[in-house]
Design a protein around this motif. Structure first.
Motif, PDB file in Angstrom:
ATOM      1  N   ALA A   4     -22.065  36.200 -15.644  1.00 27.50           N
ATOM      2  CA  ALA A   4     -20.749  36.478 -15.007  1.00 27.50           C
ATOM      3  C   ALA A   4     -21.299  37.356 -13.891  1.00 27.50           C
ATOM      4  CB  ALA A   4     -19.871  36.812 -16.032  1.00 27.50           C
ATOM      5  N   HIS A   5     -20.445  37.238 -12.639  1.00 24.74           N
ATOM      6  CA  HIS A   5     -20.414  38.039 -11.509  1.00 24.74           C
ATOM      7  C   HIS A   5     -21.735  37.516 -10.717  1.00 24.74           C
ATOM      8  CE1 HIS A   5     -17.156  39.514 -13.770  1.00 24.74           C
ATOM      9  NE2 HIS A   5     -17.857  40.197 -14.721  1.00 24.74           N
ATOM     10  N   SER A   6     -21.597  37.886  -9.258  1.00 23.84           N
ATOM     11  CA  SER A   6     -22.464  37.370  -8.554  1.00 23.84           C
ATOM     12  C   SER A   6     -23.583  38.506  -7.701  1.00 23.84           C
ATOM     13  CB  SER A   6     -21.925  36.423  -7.374  1.00 23.84           C
ATOM     14  OG  SER A   6     -20.825  37.340  -6.697  1.00 23.84           O
ATOM     15  N   ALA A  10     -13.315  29.321 -15.454  1.00 27.05           N
ATOM     16  CA  ALA A  10     -14.678  29.566 -16.350  1.00 27.05           C
ATOM     17  C   ALA A  10     -14.664  31.077 -16.588  1.00 27.05           C
ATOM     18  CB  ALA A  10     -15.853  29.239 -15.763  1.00 27.05           C
ATOM     19  N   HIS A  11     -13.671  32.082 -16.099  1.00 20.64           N
ATOM     20  CA  HIS A  11     -13.765  33.444 -16.306  1.00 20.64           C
ATOM     21  C   HIS A  11     -12.443  34.025 -16.096  1.00 20.64           C
ATOM     22  CE1 HIS A  11     -16.446  37.284 -16.851  1.00 20.64           C
ATOM     23  NE2 HIS A  11     -15.422  37.834 -16.679  1.00 20.64           N
ATOM     24  N   ASN A  12     -11.762  34.372 -17.307  1.00 20.17           N
ATOM     25  CA  ASN A  12     -10.495  34.811 -16.901  1.00 20.17           C
ATOM     26  C   ASN A  12     -10.194  35.644 -18.155  1.00 20.17           C
ATOM     27  OD1 ASN A  12      -7.415  35.015 -16.605  1.00 20.17           O
ATOM     28  ND2 ASN A  12      -7.735  33.297 -15.000  1.00 20.17           N
ATOM     29  N   HIS A  13      -9.167  36.633 -17.941  1.00 18.43           N
ATOM     30  CA  HIS A  13      -8.758  37.651 -18.890  1.00 18.43           C
ATOM     31  C   HIS A  13      -7.253  37.334 -19.273  1.00 18.43           C
ATOM     32  CE1 HIS A  13     -12.851  39.416 -18.831  1.00 18.43           C
ATOM     33  NE2 HIS A  13     -12.804  39.456 -17.593  1.00 18.43           N
ATOM     34  N   LEU A  14      -6.675  36.463 -20.000  1.00 16.76           N
ATOM     35  CA  LEU A  14      -5.363  36.119 -20.154  1.00 16.76           C
ATOM     36  C   LEU A  14      -4.587  37.156 -20.830  1.00 16.76           C
ATOM     37  CD1 LEU A  14      -5.499  32.309 -20.922  1.00 16.76           C
ATOM     38  CD2 LEU A  14      -5.032  33.476 -18.774  1.00 16.76           C
TER      39      LEU A  14
HETATM   40 ZN   LIG Z   1     -14.214  39.533 -16.438  1.00 18.00          ZN
END
Ligand SMILES: [Zn+2]
Length: 447
Positions: free
Chosen positions: A276-278, A93-97
């Motif tokens: 995004a991010h915890s 659910a959160h990538n940077h291809l």
């Molecule tokens: Zn990111």
């Protein structure tokens, strides 16, 4: 003069044929090929159980029938996975291809990657990363920005039009943020060289926010990503709602990069789709997220990735945070934020290392698998067409020898991958030839 007239009439014919692109001249479609898959075990992540000796009938791109006593039509191709666990494809659910920063030459600083690698090169890297993700069983990837000048859109289009194999891509286009994005440029580089763009899209006023969202819609984003609080000026609740309203016109949801408690509070109060991010997500924030149904893409990094050290204290915070979110019933997605290279691992193998925090948080395997499938389909908004192994859905499925309900490590041995009814990997070997076409076989109109 004559030449000009001929050019004009040629142009007219071209335009006319574009307008009238009715498919006239195309052959009547051949009957869709039927494939029968014998699944020794079929994992249903929704119910968290295994069914044995099932037959999945795939016709063309979609699943036609599933069950223990499905008749296999004569002439159907039979794929024997009776020694394996078959399950729906995984979601990251959160990538940077289209971003891969490296130890050399940039010392893992993505600023330098951005300066040194063109969007064209990064788009080709994205194609490769997408294939690597698919090979590990990820059939859907949310690609959340930092992809140069819309390399993420190009990747999505190339896959959807039929040029290359890859996961279904839900891409965000350029990350929208207050001046500077996540960069800390010098005045010269920012003002004289506009270095922030296209890695970030500056939007500080209401007009700029509306325009920025529209730009991403125009250039092929499927979800909007904002920096909620990358800079001290951040976005207010009203500004986040403005982004959401404008995105909603195009039917899109908004993900917020959040790194401060105040940012988290604003994003949750605004009713953002996903965070995004915890790092900033406290027990109180988790309770609010659960109440409002805000998706959590925590991007929990495991320790032990070469070149990307995580201190024991930081990892403990990560695991405790994930555990707290689970206990508070926050809707959880599996997410990695992978945008770098770890030698010896494909992008897909790297992402599967991120199951460790879920194991360490003591989350039952069935729930981790739900996060990696059912919740992934929901956060990607494909849950009514793609994901579950049900009649009428696109045939995206994977198989492995072990049973991930017993041991999540089984996910690291995916031997079989089918995407849109086409076999991409079989007996552990990629067979992408059927996916490659010298033209947009699914239609150039797919944008
Ligand atoms: Zn990111």
């Amino acid at each position: 003069m004559r030449g000009q007239r001929r050019r004009v009439s040629f142009l007219f014919v071209v335009l006319l044929s574009l307008v009238l692109d009715t498919g006239v001249g195309a052959q009547a479609p051949a009957p869709a090929a039927v494939t029968a898959i014998r699944a020794g075990r079929l994992l249903d992540p929704e119910a968290g159980r295994i069914l044995t000796n099932q037959i999945i009938l795939v016709e063309g791109t979609r699943i036609r029938e599933v069950g223990p006593a499905v008749a296999i039509p004569p002439g159907a191709q039979v794929i024997d996975l009776s020694g394996m666990t078959v399950m729906p494809g995984l979601v990251e659910a959160h990538n940077h291809l289209a971003l891969t920063y490296k130890p050399v030459p940039e010392n893992n600083v993505y600023y330098f990657t951005y300066v040194q690698e063109s969007t064209a090169l990064r788009a080709i890297q994205a194609a490769s990363n997408g294939i690597q993700m698919l090979a590990s069983g990820f059939t859907i990837v949310r690609d959340m920005g930092n992809n140069g000048n819309y390399a993420d859109t190009a990747l999505r289009q190339a896959i959807e039009q039929g040029w290359i194999p890859g996961p279904t891509i839900i891409n965000s286009g350029i990350i929208i943020g207050g001046m500077g994005g996540q960069f800390f440029p010098t005045p010269e580089m920012a003002k004289d060289h506009n270095i922030v763009y296209p890695e970030y899209l500056d939007a500080d006023t209401a007009d700029e926010i509306v325009k920025a969202v529209r730009q991403n819609v125009l250039f092929g984003a499927k979800v909007i990503k904002i920096c909620v609080d990358c800079k001290p000026y951040g976005y207010t609740v009203d500004e986040i709602r403005l982004v959401m309203r404008e995105a909603a016109k195009a039917g899109m949801k908004v993900e917020g990069h959040v790194q401060t408690l105040n940012g988290a509070r604003n994003a949750i109060e605004a009713g953002i789709w996903s965070i995004a991010h915890s790092g900033a997500l406290t027990d109180e924030m988790h309770k609010l997220m659960a109440q409002k149904g805000v998706w959590r893409a925590g991007t929990e990094t495991p320790p032990g990735l070469a070149g990307h050290p995580v201190s024991a204290e930081a990892y403990k915070r990560t695991v405790d945070g994930l555990k707290n979110a689970y206990e508070n019933k926050v809707p959880l997605t599996f997410s990695t934020d992978a945008d770098y290279w770890v030698e010896g691992k494909t992008r897909g193998e790297l992402c599967l290392e991120f199951i460790k925090p879920w194991q360490d948080a003591g989350i039952p395997n069935a729930d981790t698998l739900r996060a990696m499938t059912i919740n992934g389909y929901k956060v990607s908004e494909t849950e009514n067409s793609r994901g579950p192994i049900k009649p009428g859905f696109f045939a995206d499925l994977i198989a492995m020898p072990g049973n991930p309900l017993d041991d999540l490590e089984a996910l690291k041995s995916v031997q079989f991958v089918m995407k849109n009814g086409q076999v991409f990997k079989r007996d552990g070997v990629m067979t992408p030839a059927a996916f490659f076409h010298a033209g947009p076989v699914n239609g150039w109109r797919i944008r």
